[in-house]
Scaffold this motif. Structure first.
Motif, PDB file in Angstrom:
ATOM      1  N   GLY A 271     -69.331  66.995 124.500  1.00 35.52           N
ATOM      2  CA  GLY A 271     -69.080  68.329 123.982  1.00 35.52           C
ATOM      3  C   GLY A 271     -67.941  68.947 124.753  1.00 35.52           C
ATOM      4  N   PRO A 272     -67.683  70.240 124.500  1.00 32.80           N
ATOM      5  CA  PRO A 272     -66.585  70.927 125.193  1.00 32.80           C
ATOM      6  C   PRO A 272     -66.852  71.028 126.701  1.00 32.80           C
ATOM      7  CG  PRO A 272     -67.467  72.253 123.371  1.00 32.80           C
ATOM      8  CD  PRO A 272     -68.399  71.123 123.576  1.00 32.80           C
ATOM      9  N   SER A 273     -65.805  71.333 127.461  1.00 34.04           N
ATOM     10  CA  SER A 273     -65.941  71.475 128.912  1.00 34.04           C
ATOM     11  C   SER A 273     -66.792  72.704 129.228  1.00 34.04           C
ATOM     12  CB  SER A 273     -64.566  71.632 129.537  1.00 34.04           C
ATOM     13  OG  SER A 273     -64.025  72.891 129.180  1.00 34.04           O
ATOM     14  N   PRO A 274     -67.397  72.746 130.429  1.00 38.26           N
ATOM     15  CA  PRO A 274     -68.182  73.922 130.823  1.00 38.26           C
ATOM     16  C   PRO A 274     -67.374  75.218 130.711  1.00 38.26           C
ATOM     17  CG  PRO A 274     -68.474  72.167 132.427  1.00 38.26           C
ATOM     18  CD  PRO A 274     -67.423  71.686 131.461  1.00 38.26           C
TER      19      PRO A 274
ATOM     20  N   LEU B 106     -66.222  80.336 127.982  1.00 42.35           N
ATOM     21  CA  LEU B 106     -65.285  81.207 127.272  1.00 42.35           C
ATOM     22  C   LEU B 106     -65.817  81.619 125.907  1.00 42.35           C
ATOM     23  CD1 LEU B 106     -62.536  82.550 126.611  1.00 42.35           C
ATOM     24  CD2 LEU B 106     -61.750  80.298 125.860  1.00 42.35           C
ATOM     25  N   ILE B 107     -66.231  80.640 125.091  1.00 44.21           N
ATOM     26  CA  ILE B 107     -66.649  81.002 123.731  1.00 44.21           C
ATOM     27  C   ILE B 107     -67.998  81.715 123.714  1.00 44.21           C
ATOM     28  CG2 ILE B 107     -65.223  79.255 122.590  1.00 44.21           C
ATOM     29  CD1 ILE B 107     -67.633  77.519 122.253  1.00 44.21           C
ATOM     30  N   GLY B 108     -68.725  81.670 124.846  1.00 43.14           N
ATOM     31  CA  GLY B 108     -69.948  82.465 124.990  1.00 43.14           C
ATOM     32  C   GLY B 108     -69.620  83.934 125.219  1.00 43.14           C
TER      33      GLY B 108
ATOM     34  N   ILE C  92     -57.270  77.273 123.404  1.00 38.67           N
ATOM     35  CA  ILE C  92     -58.377  77.282 124.365  1.00 38.67           C
ATOM     36  C   ILE C  92     -58.668  75.876 124.905  1.00 38.67           C
ATOM     37  CG2 ILE C  92     -59.405  79.362 123.355  1.00 38.67           C
ATOM     38  CD1 ILE C  92     -61.609  77.612 122.147  1.00 38.67           C
ATOM     39  N   GLY C  93     -57.856  74.905 124.545  1.00 45.99           N
ATOM     40  CA  GLY C  93     -58.059  73.536 125.037  1.00 45.99           C
ATOM     41  C   GLY C  93     -59.382  72.956 124.590  1.00 45.99           C
ATOM     42  N   TYR C  94     -59.731  73.259 123.342  1.00 42.08           N
ATOM     43  CA  TYR C  94     -61.029  72.824 122.835  1.00 42.08           C
ATOM     44  C   TYR C  94     -61.117  71.309 122.733  1.00 42.08           C
ATOM     45  CZ  TYR C  94     -65.492  73.147 120.554  1.00 42.08           C
ATOM     46  OH  TYR C  94     -66.827  73.038 120.290  1.00 42.08           O
ATOM     47  N   GLU C  95     -62.296  70.761 123.045  1.00 41.15           N
ATOM     48  CA  GLU C  95     -62.528  69.320 122.871  1.00 41.15           C
ATOM     49  C   GLU C  95     -63.890  69.071 122.242  1.00 41.15           C
ATOM     50  OE1 GLU C  95     -61.954  66.738 126.389  1.00 41.15           O
ATOM     51  OE2 GLU C  95     -63.451  65.399 125.502  1.00 41.15           O
ATOM     52  N   GLY C  96     -63.917  68.207 121.233  1.00 39.59           N
ATOM     53  CA  GLY C  96     -65.169  67.849 120.575  1.00 39.59           C
ATOM     54  C   GLY C  96     -65.276  68.481 119.198  1.00 39.59           C
ATOM     55  N   ALA C  97     -66.505  68.517 118.680  1.00 41.31           N
ATOM     56  CA  ALA C  97     -66.752  69.145 117.381  1.00 41.31           C
ATOM     57  C   ALA C  97     -67.059  70.612 117.603  1.00 41.31           C
ATOM     58  CB  ALA C  97     -67.913  68.458 116.667  1.00 41.31           C
ATOM     59  N   GLY C  98     -66.554  71.460 116.742  1.00 38.54           N
ATOM     60  CA  GLY C  98     -66.823  72.891 116.868  1.00 38.54           C
ATOM     61  C   GLY C  98     -66.699  73.575 115.527  1.00 38.54           C
ATOM     62  N   THR C  99     -67.139  74.822 115.491  1.00 34.21           N
ATOM     63  CA  THR C  99     -67.102  75.593 114.249  1.00 34.21           C
ATOM     64  C   THR C  99     -66.569  76.981 114.515  1.00 34.21           C
ATOM     65  OG1 THR C  99     -69.006  74.387 113.400  1.00 34.21           O
ATOM     66  CG2 THR C  99     -68.508  76.472 112.347  1.00 34.21           C
TER      67      THR C  99
ATOM     68  N   TYR D 204     -62.155  87.519 108.357  1.00 30.25           N
ATOM     69  CA  TYR D 204     -62.254  88.133 109.684  1.00 30.25           C
ATOM     70  C   TYR D 204     -62.942  87.169 110.638  1.00 30.25           C
ATOM     71  CZ  TYR D 204     -61.561  92.353 106.873  1.00 30.25           C
ATOM     72  OH  TYR D 204     -61.084  93.289 105.993  1.00 30.25           O
ATOM     73  N   PHE D 205     -62.287  86.870 111.737  1.00 26.45           N
ATOM     74  CA  PHE D 205     -62.859  86.003 112.758  1.00 26.45           C
ATOM     75  C   PHE D 205     -64.123  86.623 113.358  1.00 26.45           C
ATOM     76  CE2 PHE D 205     -63.322  84.965 117.268  1.00 26.45           C
ATOM     77  CZ  PHE D 205     -63.271  83.592 117.261  1.00 26.45           C
ATOM     78  N   MET D 206     -65.170  85.827 113.534  1.00 23.52           N
ATOM     79  CA  MET D 206     -66.395  86.313 114.188  1.00 23.52           C
ATOM     80  C   MET D 206     -66.578  85.686 115.563  1.00 23.52           C
ATOM     81  SD  MET D 206     -68.355  88.496 112.445  1.00 23.52           S
ATOM     82  CE  MET D 206     -66.889  89.408 112.020  1.00 23.52           C
ATOM     83  N   GLU D 207     -66.751  84.369 115.600  1.00 27.13           N
ATOM     84  CA  GLU D 207     -67.009  83.691 116.875  1.00 27.13           C
ATOM     85  C   GLU D 207     -66.820  82.193 116.688  1.00 27.13           C
ATOM     86  OE1 GLU D 207     -71.722  83.374 117.211  1.00 27.13           O
ATOM     87  OE2 GLU D 207     -71.103  85.396 116.691  1.00 27.13           O
ATOM     88  N   MET D 208     -66.846  81.477 117.806  1.00 21.67           N
ATOM     89  CA  MET D 208     -66.792  80.012 117.720  1.00 21.67           C
ATOM     90  C   MET D 208     -68.084  79.424 118.268  1.00 21.67           C
ATOM     91  SD  MET D 208     -63.968  77.269 118.939  1.00 21.67           S
ATOM     92  CE  MET D 208     -64.061  75.638 118.188  1.00 21.67           C
ATOM     93  N   ASN D 209     -68.569  78.368 117.611  1.00 22.84           N
ATOM     94  CA  ASN D 209     -69.743  77.646 118.080  1.00 22.84           C
ATOM     95  C   ASN D 209     -69.310  76.296 118.640  1.00 22.84           C
ATOM     96  OD1 ASN D 209     -71.479  79.696 117.103  1.00 22.84           O
ATOM     97  ND2 ASN D 209     -71.314  78.825 115.058  1.00 22.84           N
ATOM     98  N   GLY D 210     -69.717  76.025 119.877  1.00 20.24           N
ATOM     99  CA  GLY D 210     -69.278  74.799 120.540  1.00 20.24           C
ATOM    100  C   GLY D 210     -70.277  73.680 120.477  1.00 20.24           C
ATOM    101  N   ARG D 211     -70.700  73.345 119.266  1.00 25.22           N
ATOM    102  CA  ARG D 211     -71.731  72.315 119.104  1.00 25.22           C
ATOM    103  C   ARG D 211     -71.620  71.692 117.720  1.00 25.22           C
ATOM    104  NH1 ARG D 211     -74.252  77.279 117.930  1.00 25.22           N
ATOM    105  NH2 ARG D 211     -74.793  77.363 115.713  1.00 25.22           N
ATOM    106  N   ILE D 212     -72.353  70.623 117.494  1.00 27.65           N
ATOM    107  CA  ILE D 212     -72.540  70.129 116.130  1.00 27.65           C
ATOM    108  C   ILE D 212     -73.479  71.130 115.459  1.00 27.65           C
ATOM    109  CG2 ILE D 212     -74.589  68.703 116.626  1.00 27.65           C
ATOM    110  CD1 ILE D 212     -71.784  67.638 114.258  1.00 27.65           C
ATOM    111  N   GLN D 213     -73.271  71.399 114.174  1.00 28.87           N
ATOM    112  CA  GLN D 213     -74.167  72.334 113.506  1.00 28.87           C
ATOM    113  C   GLN D 213     -75.089  71.628 112.536  1.00 28.87           C
ATOM    114  OE1 GLN D 213     -71.116  76.030 113.604  1.00 28.87           O
ATOM    115  NE2 GLN D 213     -73.134  76.386 112.787  1.00 28.87           N
TER     116      GLN D 213
END
Ligand code: MV4
Length: 444
Positions: free
Chosen positions: A104-107, A112-114, A265-272, A284-293
């Motif tokens: 998944g993404p880095s800590p 950050l996305i939290g 943001i140097g994202y790595e992996g799957a995200g939404t 309108y942008f809301m948020e990013m999820n850093g996981r498989i959904q």
């Protein structure tokens, strides 16, 4: 590539990950609570480790117990799935500091996305459209000022919230004065972070989210959007890909922005990346999820990209080697829950009779089997029924056909299969212009 991956999850997503590993020639280690002894993910994995009692806090959420299982099994990577520890930066960090890879993404990216305020600031710099609002942390006085400018109703959101947690609708200034301090206190108590931000309340929006895959070399593939407007109390019930309200031009435009954002943001992996789409067609942008959904299969069905397999490949250092395809046809996912359709309360029990739908363009992701006892400790999701059609109408027809085949029976066991049939049969759903209030409206 990894030799052995520990799957730090349960249920259908654990199976989904084990299947991907098998195709990649990776050995798997299942972890399970005492309530999941007879689970399919335990049977299907190459090895398994019991990590504690049924309560999630003492098993699937317990970092030391999971790390012990990593140690004992000699796994060289950990797959978090969704929920539980999936987006916990502390867990990702502990895994990273041991000799194993967190898939998944880095800590720091998870951290950050939290932080929704910081994330919105970066999104803004990238040129992603935001809801008019505070553009950063707000206090009561500046919130009042902002609300006067943009007009009521507004929403107060906790910076550390997300997924519908820590959000309040505010109708007027008196309401704002009343709710603001309560919201700060609640956010501080729930998340240990009392920072709030304010947005104009978007009326009757659709929920649209973009799936991304980003590798460690900075390549980003945006796999188009999903529409998840059929939900109740932030629990999605039906998801589709693509959205019937997104034109190819709009898809290209938003995909480019989403790609820029992931690079920023140097994202790595799957995200939404989540958006609201209003009735005038504005995103309108809301948020990013850093996981498989949960709903990733609908994107897989219309792109033919194995998203979960790519999570493993990316974590192993592999580069994305394809251009994101245009979506082909339409896919619909129906979340089958063991719950009472009248009050949505969980309805666990033993499965006495099970008939799983099949046929062309029908996919069922599930961990249930005849004789399986659904434990009461976890999410009520017991199966995902995913269908594909050449057009949306055909996908709906096929969904209804598959729902008709689906039999899940047991003493006292209730499911939402009938509820799904009602939704797919409705004219409003067929028209495709429904918004996030659909289910609530249907219930009255
Ligand atoms: C909103 C909104 C209206 N206006 N923000 C809730 C979950 C979180 N991801 C965003 N949420 C919302 N934010 C503004 N400015 C309405 C919701 C919302 C919602 C969004 C997506 C799916 C279901 C929802 C249900 C209720 C409220």
């Amino acid at each position: 590539m990894f030799k052995k991956v520990l799957i730090a999850n349960r249920g259908e997503i654990a199976l989904r990950a084990i299947r991907a590993c098998r195709e990649l020639g990776i050995k798997t280690v299942a972890v399970y609570s005492e309530a999941d002894r007879d689970s399919l993910h335990v049977q299907m994995a190459d090895e398994s480790v019991c990590i504690g009692p049924p309560e999630p806090s003492k098993s699937y959420l317990d970092i030391p117990r999971i790390m012990s299982a990593v140690e004992i099994s000699g796994a060289d990577a950990v797959y978090p799935g969704y929920g539980f520890l999936a987006e916990n930066p502390k867990f990702a960090e502990i895994v990273a500091k041991s000799r194993v890879k967190f898939i998944g993404p880095s800590p720091s990216t998870l951290e950050l996305i939290g932080d929704k305020i910081r994330t919105k600031e970066i999104a803004k710099k990238t040129g992603i459209p935001l809801v008019p609002g505070s553009n950063g942390t707000t206090n009561l006085e500046s919130a009042i000022e902002t609300a006067r400018e943009i007009g009521y109703p507004v929403v107060l959101k906790a910076s550390a919230g997300g997924g519908g947690r820590g959000i309040r609708i505010v109708m007027n200034e008196r309401d704002l004065r009343e709710k603001f301090p309560v919201a700060v206190q609640e956010a501080d108590l729930c998340f240990g972070d009392g920072r709030l931000y304010l947005e104009k309340f978007i009326i009757n929006p659709k929920h649209i989210e973009f799936q991304v895959l980003a590798d460690s070399k900075g390549n980003v593939a945006v796999l188009g959007e999903r529409e998840c407007s059929i939900q109740r109390r932030h629990q999605k019930l039906i998801e589709e890909a693509p959205s019937s309200c997104v034109s190819p031009t709009k898809r290209m435009e938003i995909s480019a922005l989403v790609s820029d954002f992931c690079k920023a943001i140097g994202y790595e992996g799957a995200g939404t990346v989540e958006f609201l789409l209003d009735e005038e067609g504005n995103f309108y942008f809301m948020e990013m999820n850093g996981r498989i959904q949960v709903e990733h299969p609908v994107t897989e069905m219309v792109t033919c990209v194995d998203i979960v397999k790519w999570q493993f490949l990316i974590a192993g250092g592999e580069e994305l080697n394809f251009d994101p395809p245009e979506p082909k046809g339409f896919a619909i996912e129906m979340r089958i829950n063991a719950e009472d359709p009248d009050n949505f309360m969980p309805s666990p029990g033993r499965i006495e009779r099970l008939v799983v739908p099949g046929g062309a363009w029908v996919r069922v992701d599930t961990h249930i089997y005849q004789g399986y006892k659904i434990p009461p400790y976890y999410d009520s999701l017991i199966a995902k029924l995913i269908v594909w059609g050449e057009n949306r109408g055909e996908a709906i027809t096929r969904g209804l056909r598959a729902l008709e085949e689906f039999v899940i029976e047991g003493e006292g066991l209730k499911t939402n299969i009938e509820f799904h049939r009602r939704i797919l049969s409705s004219l409003e759903f067929k028209r495709g212009k429904h918004h996030i209030g659909f289910v609530e409206k249907m219930m009255v």
